[in-house]
Design a protein around this motif. Structure first.
Motif, PDB file in Angstrom:
ATOM      1  N   ASP A 213      -3.033 -10.588   2.936  1.00  0.00           N
ATOM      2  CA  ASP A 213      -4.186 -10.612   3.826  1.00  0.00           C
ATOM      3  C   ASP A 213      -3.811 -11.032   5.236  1.00  0.00           C
ATOM      4  O   ASP A 213      -4.665 -11.452   6.001  1.00  0.00           O
ATOM      5  N   ASP A 214      -2.513 -10.965   5.580  1.00  0.00           N
ATOM      6  CA  ASP A 214      -2.142 -11.439   6.909  1.00  0.00           C
ATOM      7  C   ASP A 214      -2.438 -10.371   7.944  1.00  0.00           C
ATOM      8  O   ASP A 214      -1.936  -9.258   7.853  1.00  0.00           O
ATOM      9  N   PRO A 215      -3.258 -10.736   8.937  1.00  0.00           N
ATOM     10  CA  PRO A 215      -3.651  -9.730   9.921  1.00  0.00           C
ATOM     11  C   PRO A 215      -2.457  -9.196  10.721  1.00  0.00           C
ATOM     12  O   PRO A 215      -1.473  -9.903  10.927  1.00  0.00           O
TER      13      PRO A 215
ATOM     14  N   ILE B 138      -5.858  -5.627  12.541  1.00  0.00           N
ATOM     15  CA  ILE B 138      -6.263  -4.982  11.299  1.00  0.00           C
ATOM     16  C   ILE B 138      -5.533  -5.664  10.148  1.00  0.00           C
ATOM     17  O   ILE B 138      -4.638  -6.477  10.370  1.00  0.00           O
ATOM     18  N   LEU B 139      -5.921  -5.335   8.938  1.00  0.00           N
ATOM     19  CA  LEU B 139      -5.287  -5.926   7.766  1.00  0.00           C
ATOM     20  C   LEU B 139      -4.354  -4.901   7.134  1.00  0.00           C
ATOM     21  O   LEU B 139      -4.538  -3.690   7.322  1.00  0.00           O
TER      22      LEU B 139
END
Lengths: 379, 303
Positions: free
Chosen positions: B139-141, B149-150
């Motif tokens: 889930d790190d942008p 965004i992801l």
């Protein structure tokens, strides 16, 4: 021979009837819950809780010798249906009191019916207009939205975060919250810089959050029920928004943390005490009720009891207390309900009076925060 | 003064970039669902209003595979697609094929009934709660310019592109794909040259339910999933298909992306309250002014 059989039967039947006549007649209570449909997240725990509590009261011998009998109907969140079922409960089932409905819209629709047919109704929905102005036969157990808004604003005022953005869902719950947020802002010196909404079925709120990020506010207040707020929490994490986020009591359950995962950390909400029951000090009046509700619900339904179920718990107990004081007719139950003082339930400590049929004060809500995947009271 | 104007301009640009990226990723989903609508429309002449339910089934079957069967995500996804496809085939076999008088209005009403039934069954099977599914890869942008965004968004875009390429290949380079196009041109003539039209109808349900399920699976980590997510997504996919003139090719893809971007720009620049209204205003405008779709000629090739 035949004659003898008949006479035995006669005796048996007589005995059967006479025993039922000997035991006190059951007290019939109606339940109107939105068990299916869009408000099922309210109606289902409410119905489960009502069934559970009534069963337990009966197992313990009932109230003053009377068994309680709960007649539950599903309104599916539909106001028209709720009105029909209210009439049915009163005219066909001859109930002496009604618990529910689950949503404010339904409650407003059934109020005229209950008032006209003169049966006390304890609503499980939050809208403040239900008991403001006071109506003779109508009570409610869910905390007013205004109390939740007050809790957040109090905190913001204290921490001098006065420029806020609000993001509310475009349904009844969100609209009512938004109204309260706007109405009370001036009182606490809060300035609403941006005011956005999202649809109940929306799946991406990065747009609204991007807009809010551009407006440089000190706090974001989001008003909605799952799953929207969980999406917002995830989107805010994606956009790396560091602004403190506040949400409503609509997400006050473990479910929200489960849905939003990591993104839930640090989010603060005003909540009934039920999510932090085990963290309360023993001197808290509500602790006993809360612990027994939480444990029972866990035992019966294998999931955690939330504050929605708590609204039904409070309603059944309020009626039980009224019956205990010697009421058995709609009129006497209503009168005894109105005399309720200091009843420590799930939603808060209830003090009904002829001027107040909502009965709760500011202490009904505590501010809680997500820390390490659990709700923790904000000191 | 000029400095503040400059930074303001930059901020505006970052916002626009974020709106566009958000719009693209939602648009890709609309496109996938929209193509599902068009494939069935072209093979059978009906609008399958149960299309959204396969999107929902995809997400929920993935949940079952992950939680109940304890499969890793790379195995859960294909399993869920297969399960939803089987549901799609059963739907065609049990609800569409046995119909004695398959007039379009009967078929449309059957698909609406079918969608209510599927939703009801899903509610009984998975409950009324919303469920979350873990992201495929964290889930790190990821920052792109001033926007973020992801990793899941990249998955969505990549999988959409791959599906569209496979789709194109199937319709233009395989016998059964060509046969399906023949059905779209003229069912009667296709039948006369020996194409089994009913089998093609079954195929069309197979492909579109698989695509719908895939769409449901790749968005679920972002949007979460529940028994009733299919309704709105289905309607938006339908809009995309209408903008694309019910073509199962690029026109619907562009339609979906356009819809996604317009929605997010509209919400960002005008008001978020009008987000859904924008989609449906576009739908009505297209139906009034260009019923053949935004890019279509009056009598265009639809496949």
């Amino acid at each position: 021979m035949n004659c003898r059989v008949i006479s035995y039967l006669f005796v048996a039947v007589t005995i059967m009837f006479s025993t039922t006549a000997l035991a006190a007649a059951p007290i019939k209570i109606g339940g109107l819950f939105a068990v299916t449909g869009p408000a099922a997240f309210l109606g289902e725990p409410e119905r489960n809780t009502a069934n559970m509590v009534v069963d337990e009261i009966n197992k313990a011998g009932g109230v003053k010798g009377h068994k309680l009998e709960l007649v539950v109907y599903d309104t599916a969140g539909d106001a028209t249906k709720a009105v029909q079922l209210t009439t049915k409960l009163i005219k066909d089932d001859k109930v002496v009191a009604i618990i529910g409905p689950s949503t404010t819209g339904e409650t407003m629709a059934v109020i005229p019916v209950a008032e006209k047919l003169q049966v006390p109704l304890i609503s499980c929905s939050a809208g403040s207009k239900i008991t403001d102005p006071v109506k003779k036969w109508i009570f409610k157990t869910a905390q007013n939205d205004s109390l939740a808004v007050g809790r957040i604003y109090e905190y913001l005022q204290k921490s001098k975060q006065t420029n806020v953005a609000i993001l509310s869902v475009s349904d009844g719950f969100g609209a009512s919250g938004r109204e309260q947020l706007k109405a009370q802002a001036a009182k606490y010196g809060i300035k609403i810089v941006s005011d956005d909404t999202y649809g109940p079925k929306d799946t991406d709120m990065t747009v609204q959050l991007t807009k809010i990020r551009g407006s440089h506010v000190q706090a974001i207040i989001c008003w909605g029920t799952n799953p929207g707020p969980a999406v917002i929490a995830k989107n805010a994490r994606q956009l790396d928004i560091k602004t403190p986020i506040f949400m409503s009591h609509g997400v006050s359950s473990k479910k929200f943390i489960e849905l939003a995962g990591e993104a839930a950390e640090g989010i603060k909400i005003p909540s009934g005490k039920v999510v932090v029951a085990d963290q309360l000090s023993n001197s808290d009046h509500q602790k006993k009720s809360l612990m027994s509700f939480v444990k029972d619900y866990q035992k019966h339904y294998k999931t955690e009891g939330d504050h929605f179920g708590g609204h039904a718990w409070d309603a059944v107990m309020l009626i039980k207390n009224a019956v205990e004081k010697g009421a058995d007719s709609p009129q006497s139950i209503r009168d005894n309900l109105e005399k309720t003082r200091g009843f420590a339930g799930i939603g808060g400590t209830f003090n009904y009076s002829p001027q107040d049929h909502a009965g709760l004060g500011k202490d009904a809500f505590v501010l809680v925060e997500v820390k390490n995947k659990d709700w923790v009271v904000v000191k | 003064m000029s400095l503040s104007l400059l930074s303001r301009g930059e901020m505006q640009f970052d916002q626009l970039l974020q709106y566009t990226l958000s719009g693209l990723s939602t648009g890709a989903i609309y496109a996938l669902i929209g193509i599902g609508f068009s494939i069935i429309y072209n093979a059978t002449g009906i609008i399958n209003f149960a299309q959204g339910e396969f999107v929902m089934l995809g997400g929920l079957f993935t949940l079952t595979c992950l939680d109940l069967l304890k499969l890793p995500i790379w195995a859960a996804v294909p399993c869920a697609v297969v399960a939803s496809t089987v549901a799609g085939l059963l739907f065609e076999r049990l609800a569409i094929r046995p119909l004695k008088a398959p007039t379009p209005i009967n078929l449309v009403i059957i698909t609406i009934g079918g969608s209510i039934l599927i939703r009801g069954l899903a509610m009984l099977a998975w409950g009324k709660d919303t469920h979350s599914i873990p992201s495929f890869s964290g889930d790190d942008p990821i920052a792109i310019g001033g926007a973020t965004i992801l990793p899941q968004h990249l998955w969505i875009l990549a999988i959409t592109v791959i599906i569209i390429i496979i789709n194109k290949y199937y319709f233009y380079y395989t016998i059964s794909g060509k046969a399906m196009r023949a059905c779209a041109y003229n069912r009667r003539a296709a039948g006369l040259v020996g194409i089994d039209v009913r089998r093609m109808v079954l195929f069309s349900f197979l492909i579109s339910s698989a695509m719908g399920a895939m769409a449901g699976i790749i968005v679920a980590p972002l949007t979460m999933t529940a028994y009733d997510v299919g309704v709105m997504l289905g309607l938006k996919g339908f809009c995309a298909a209408i903008i694309g003139g019910m073509s199962s090719g690029m026109a619907t893809v562009v339609g979906g992306l356009l819809l996604g971007i317009l929605e997010s720009l509209g919400a960002g620049l005008i008001s978020s309250g009008y987000k859904d209204a924008i989609a449906f205003i576009i739908l009505l405008l297209i139906l009034f002014i260009r019923p053949q779709g935004l890019f279509g000629k009056a009598d265009s090739e639809r496949v």
